[in-house]
Design an enzyme around this catalytic site. Structure first.
Site, PDB file in Angstrom:
ATOM      1  N   PRO A 135       0.816  -1.223   0.000  1.00 13.84           N
ATOM      2  CG  PRO A 135      -0.946  -1.612   1.496  1.00 13.84           C
ATOM      3  CD  PRO A 135       0.344  -2.199   1.003  1.00 13.84           C
ATOM      4  N   GLY A 161       4.872   1.623  -3.894  1.00 18.06           N
ATOM      5  CA  GLY A 161       4.570   1.299  -5.287  1.00 18.06           C
ATOM      6  C   GLY A 161       5.840   1.521  -6.097  1.00 18.06           C
ATOM      7  CB  SER A 162       6.985   4.372  -8.190  1.00 22.79           C
ATOM      8  OG  SER A 162       5.859   4.372  -9.028  1.00 22.79           O
ATOM      9  CG  PHE A 200      -1.890  -2.818  -6.995  1.00 23.49           C
ATOM     10  CD1 PHE A 200      -3.274  -2.856  -6.977  1.00 23.49           C
ATOM     11  CD2 PHE A 200      -1.262  -1.576  -6.923  1.00 23.49           C
ATOM     12  CE1 PHE A 200      -4.026  -1.690  -6.881  1.00 23.49           C
ATOM     13  CE2 PHE A 200      -1.996  -0.403  -6.821  1.00 23.49           C
ATOM     14  CZ  PHE A 200      -3.385  -0.464  -6.802  1.00 23.49           C
ATOM     15  CG  HIS A 258     -13.482  -0.707 -35.283  1.00 23.00           C
ATOM     16  ND1 HIS A 258     -12.130  -0.716 -35.518  1.00 23.00           N
ATOM     17  CD2 HIS A 258     -13.907  -1.973 -35.515  1.00 23.00           C
ATOM     18  CE1 HIS A 258     -11.743  -1.938 -35.844  1.00 23.00           C
ATOM     19  NE2 HIS A 258     -12.810  -2.716 -35.864  1.00 23.00           N
ATOM     20  N   GLY A 259     -15.380   3.755 -35.415  1.00 23.89           N
ATOM     21  CA  GLY A 259     -16.516   4.611 -35.074  1.00 23.89           C
ATOM     22  C   GLY A 259     -17.260   4.069 -33.860  1.00 23.89           C
ATOM     23  CD  GLU A 273       7.001  -6.929 -15.268  1.00 24.94           C
ATOM     24  OE1 GLU A 273       8.101  -6.874 -15.820  1.00 24.94           O
ATOM     25  OE2 GLU A 273       6.185  -7.840 -15.429  1.00 24.94           O
TER      26      GLU A 273
HETATM   27  C1  LIG Z   1      -2.366  -4.972 -13.658  1.00 26.41           C
HETATM   28  C2  LIG Z   1      -1.315  -4.823 -12.622  1.00 26.41           C
HETATM   29  C3  LIG Z   1      -0.590  -5.926 -12.219  1.00 26.41           C
HETATM   30  C4  LIG Z   1       0.383  -5.810 -11.218  1.00 26.41           C
HETATM   31  N1  LIG Z   1       1.031  -6.938 -10.789  1.00 26.41           N
HETATM   32  C5  LIG Z   1       1.935  -6.823  -9.787  1.00 26.41           C
HETATM   33  C6  LIG Z   1       2.572  -7.991  -9.254  1.00 26.41           C
HETATM   34  O1  LIG Z   1       2.309  -9.122  -9.705  1.00 26.41           O
HETATM   35  N2  LIG Z   1       3.451  -7.859  -8.231  1.00 26.41           N
HETATM   36  C7  LIG Z   1       3.765  -6.639  -7.697  1.00 26.41           C
HETATM   37  O2  LIG Z   1       4.569  -6.589  -6.788  1.00 26.41           O
HETATM   38  N3  LIG Z   1       3.159  -5.508  -8.172  1.00 26.41           N
HETATM   39  C8  LIG Z   1       2.259  -5.573  -9.197  1.00 26.41           C
HETATM   40  N4  LIG Z   1       1.626  -4.445  -9.666  1.00 26.41           N
HETATM   41  C9  LIG Z   1       1.921  -3.162  -9.050  1.00 26.41           C
HETATM   42  C10 LIG Z   1       2.667  -2.198  -9.959  1.00 26.41           C
HETATM   43  O3  LIG Z   1       3.988  -2.616 -10.141  1.00 26.41           O
HETATM   44  C11 LIG Z   1       2.532  -0.800  -9.349  1.00 26.41           C
HETATM   45  O4  LIG Z   1       1.166  -0.429  -9.528  1.00 26.41           O
HETATM   46  C12 LIG Z   1       3.436   0.226 -10.001  1.00 26.41           C
HETATM   47  O5  LIG Z   1       4.781  -0.033  -9.693  1.00 26.41           O
HETATM   48  C13 LIG Z   1       3.097   1.658  -9.578  1.00 26.41           C
HETATM   49  O6  LIG Z   1       2.919   1.764  -8.199  1.00 26.41           O
HETATM   50  P1  LIG Z   1       1.597   2.488  -7.614  1.00 26.41           P
HETATM   51  O7  LIG Z   1       0.428   1.896  -8.305  1.00 26.41           O
HETATM   52  O8  LIG Z   1       1.662   2.403  -6.155  1.00 26.41           O
HETATM   53  O9  LIG Z   1       1.691   3.976  -8.124  1.00 26.41           O
HETATM   54  P2  LIG Z   1       2.557   5.147  -7.445  1.00 26.41           P
HETATM   55  O10 LIG Z   1       3.961   4.711  -7.241  1.00 26.41           O
HETATM   56  O11 LIG Z   1       1.819   5.686  -6.303  1.00 26.41           O
HETATM   57  O12 LIG Z   1       2.554   6.213  -8.632  1.00 26.41           O
HETATM   58  C14 LIG Z   1       1.409   7.028  -8.951  1.00 26.41           C
HETATM   59  C15 LIG Z   1       1.820   7.953 -10.098  1.00 26.41           C
HETATM   60  O13 LIG Z   1       2.923   8.789  -9.688  1.00 26.41           O
HETATM   61  C16 LIG Z   1       4.001   8.638 -10.597  1.00 26.41           C
HETATM   62  N5  LIG Z   1       5.282   8.724  -9.893  1.00 26.41           N
HETATM   63  C17 LIG Z   1       5.690   8.023  -8.794  1.00 26.41           C
HETATM   64  N6  LIG Z   1       6.944   8.338  -8.466  1.00 26.41           N
HETATM   65  C18 LIG Z   1       7.354   9.252  -9.388  1.00 26.41           C
HETATM   66  C19 LIG Z   1       8.591   9.963  -9.596  1.00 26.41           C
HETATM   67  N7  LIG Z   1       9.643   9.770  -8.834  1.00 26.41           N
HETATM   68  N8  LIG Z   1       8.650  10.824 -10.652  1.00 26.41           N
HETATM   69  C20 LIG Z   1       7.575  10.995 -11.466  1.00 26.41           C
HETATM   70  N9  LIG Z   1       6.389  10.360 -11.309  1.00 26.41           N
HETATM   71  C21 LIG Z   1       6.296   9.492 -10.303  1.00 26.41           C
HETATM   72  C22 LIG Z   1       3.804   7.269 -11.215  1.00 26.41           C
HETATM   73  O14 LIG Z   1       4.478   7.158 -12.465  1.00 26.41           O
HETATM   74  C23 LIG Z   1       2.302   7.208 -11.345  1.00 26.41           C
HETATM   75  O15 LIG Z   1       1.903   7.876 -12.498  1.00 26.41           O
HETATM   76  C24 LIG Z   1       0.649  -4.543 -10.654  1.00 26.41           C
HETATM   77  C25 LIG Z   1      -0.083  -3.428 -11.072  1.00 26.41           C
HETATM   78  C26 LIG Z   1      -1.067  -3.560 -12.030  1.00 26.41           C
HETATM   79  C27 LIG Z   1      -1.848  -2.333 -12.452  1.00 26.41           C
END
Ligand SMILES: Cc1cc2nc3c(=O)[nH]c(=O)nc-3n(C[C@H](O)[C@H](O)[C@H](O)COP(=O)(O)OP(=O)(O)OC[C@H]3O[C@@H](n4cnc5c(N)ncnc54)[C@H](O)[C@@H]3O)c2cc1C
Length: 378
Positions: free
Chosen positions: A129, A132-133, A157, A338-339, A363
């Site tokens: 939670p 993420g990134s 996720f 495809h409209g 990823e």
């Molecule tokens: C379909 C799907 C399958 C997935 N499967 C897996 C899995 O099997 N295992 C797993 O571990 N994870 C999985 N994920 C998680 C995925 O890797 C994360 O959703 C992703 O890394 C982004 O993290 P977040 O969603 O928390 O977004 P956040 O990190 O909160 O980012 C939100 C936005 O802010 C931007 N942002 C964040 N930091 C910066 C920065 N430094 N500079 C500029 N912009 C930034 C991001 O690009 C994004 O647009 C999955 C996600 C999806 C959607």
């Protein structure tokens, strides 16, 4: 394109393509029970011998070393037919590759063959939670407990949550070192304290959900590599597999182009086929050109991986960034051609429009790929 492949890889493409034509094309995935379909697909992919490409020969696979080009070929062809089939194949690779990269022979022998045969479903649990990134914000802990570890924390996720048997899980063994104090573990779904919390329904069919570790005790034998090597293992896995996301994007975009070509030659307005308007022709030309550029970047990165090139990280980020963004544009243009028919639920372009979106996020988002590329330039 053929320059990137050996003759066996050209045969593999033909084999996957004909299986996809026979089994997947024109079946739109709408049923509610994604988990059931996902399990069935993994078993079919195993039966066809496709999942065997995720492991090396000694551990139930096909080749001495796992080849990113093989994985890309399979993902491209599967994505052309079904997003769910692509996901299920991709996850067998993503969930097991950390074991290939860092597992002992004993761990590889135990976990890889069932995944390669499509008998066990694999998962990769990194995201949380609050992480993420920014994986350095990870909170899941693995505390030493006798000759093992006790894991506590939540992962969200997670693809294949609830249906996988074998999870690669990343947790902090030394929280003071943040990401550098991260370790990787193999956790079986039937381990006490491993809890599947809930499914997370998505825009496009994809088994995804939340899992938790509630005092989940794993023996030391489940640690991959050494303590503190988790980040290295996660990054090595993602560096190799990122180009396969680009290949899946190419598969979706290829299908969109095919659908647009077909529809634009059939549909008539103002007394002629849409394809006879230059405005349509320019769209098709741009779509085909972006598609070809994406394909070249994807297979260049895969080739770089298979030939141990130093600039792999940059090349795979460029491939993922460009191909996933281009695929979104290509699918959007195919839908436009495809409209109104393009937004009708159940048409292939409507499905592709939903399927292609997540690729720009998982990823590593497009923004994160840009950071990686810029870092390598600067
Ligand atoms: C379909 C799907 C399958 C997935 N499967 C897996 C899995 O099997 N295992 C797993 O571990 N994870 C999985 N994920 C998680 C995925 O890797 C994360 O959703 C992703 O890394 C982004 O993290 P977040 O969603 O928390 O977004 P956040 O990190 O909160 O980012 C939100 C936005 O802010 C931007 N942002 C964040 N930091 C910066 C920065 N430094 N500079 C500029 N912009 C930034 C991001 O690009 C994004 O647009 C999955 C996600 C999806 C959607």
């Amino acid at each position: 394109m053929d320059l990137f492949f050996d003759p066996e890889q050209l045969l593999l493409r033909g084999q996957v393509r004909s299986w996809v034509e026979k089994n997947l094309i024109s079946s739109v995935t709408r049923e509610a029970d994604i988990g059931q379909q996902a399990r069935q697909l993994v078993s079919q992919l195993g039966h066809e011998g496709f999942t065997a490409y995720v492991a090396s020969k000694r551990f139930g696979g096909v080749k001495e070393k796992v080849q990113a080009r093989d994985l890309c070929i399979i993902r491209e062809e599967l994505a052309r037919g079904s997003a769910l089939a692509d996901t299920m194949f991709a996850m067998q690779a993503l969930g097991s590759y950390p074991i290939t990269v860092a597992g002992s022979d004993k761990q590889k022998k135990r976990y890889l063959p069932p995944v390669a045969r499509g008998e066990a479903i694999a998962a990769f649990a990194l995201t949380e939670p609050q992480a993420g990134s920014d994986v350095s914000s990870m909170e899941t802990r693995a505390v030493r407990d006798g000759d093992g570890y006790r894991l506590t924390g939540i992962k969200r996720f997670i693809s294949n949550a609830g249906i996988a048997q074998t999870y690669t899980v990343f947790a902090l063994t030394d929280p003071d070192k943040r990401a550098k104090g991260m370790s990787a573990f193999v956790v079986q779904a039937d381990t006490p304290g491993f809890v599947f919390k809930e499914n997370t329904p998505l825009l496009s069919p994809h088994p995804l959900g939340v899992i938790a570790f509630e005092d989940c005790r794993v023996p030391r034998a489940q640690l991959l590599g050494k303590e503190g090597e988790g980040l290295k293992i996660a990054l090595a896995t993602l560096d190799t597999l990122r180009c396969t996301v680009a290949a899946a994007a190419v598969g979706f975009a290829q299908r969109a182009l095919e659908e647009a070509l077909q529809y634009s030659q059939k549909r008539r307005q103002f007394g002629q086929a849409l394809a006879q308007f230059q405005a349509t022709q320019f769209k098709l030309a741009d779509m085909a050109t972006e598609l070809e550029a994406s394909r070249l970047l994807a297979y260049q990165a895969a080739w770089a991986n298979d030939h141990n090139q130093k600039d792999l990280k940059q090349k795979s980020s460029m491939a993922k960034l460009f191909a996933t963004e281009a695929a979104q544009r290509i699918v959007d243009q195919a839908l436009q051609i495809h409209g109104g028919t393009g937004v009708v639920v159940g048409t292939p372009v409507e499905q592709l429009y939903r399927d292609v979106r997540a690729l720009r996020i998982y990823e590593g988002t497009s923004e994160i790929q840009r950071l990686v590329i810029a870092r390598s330039l600067l």
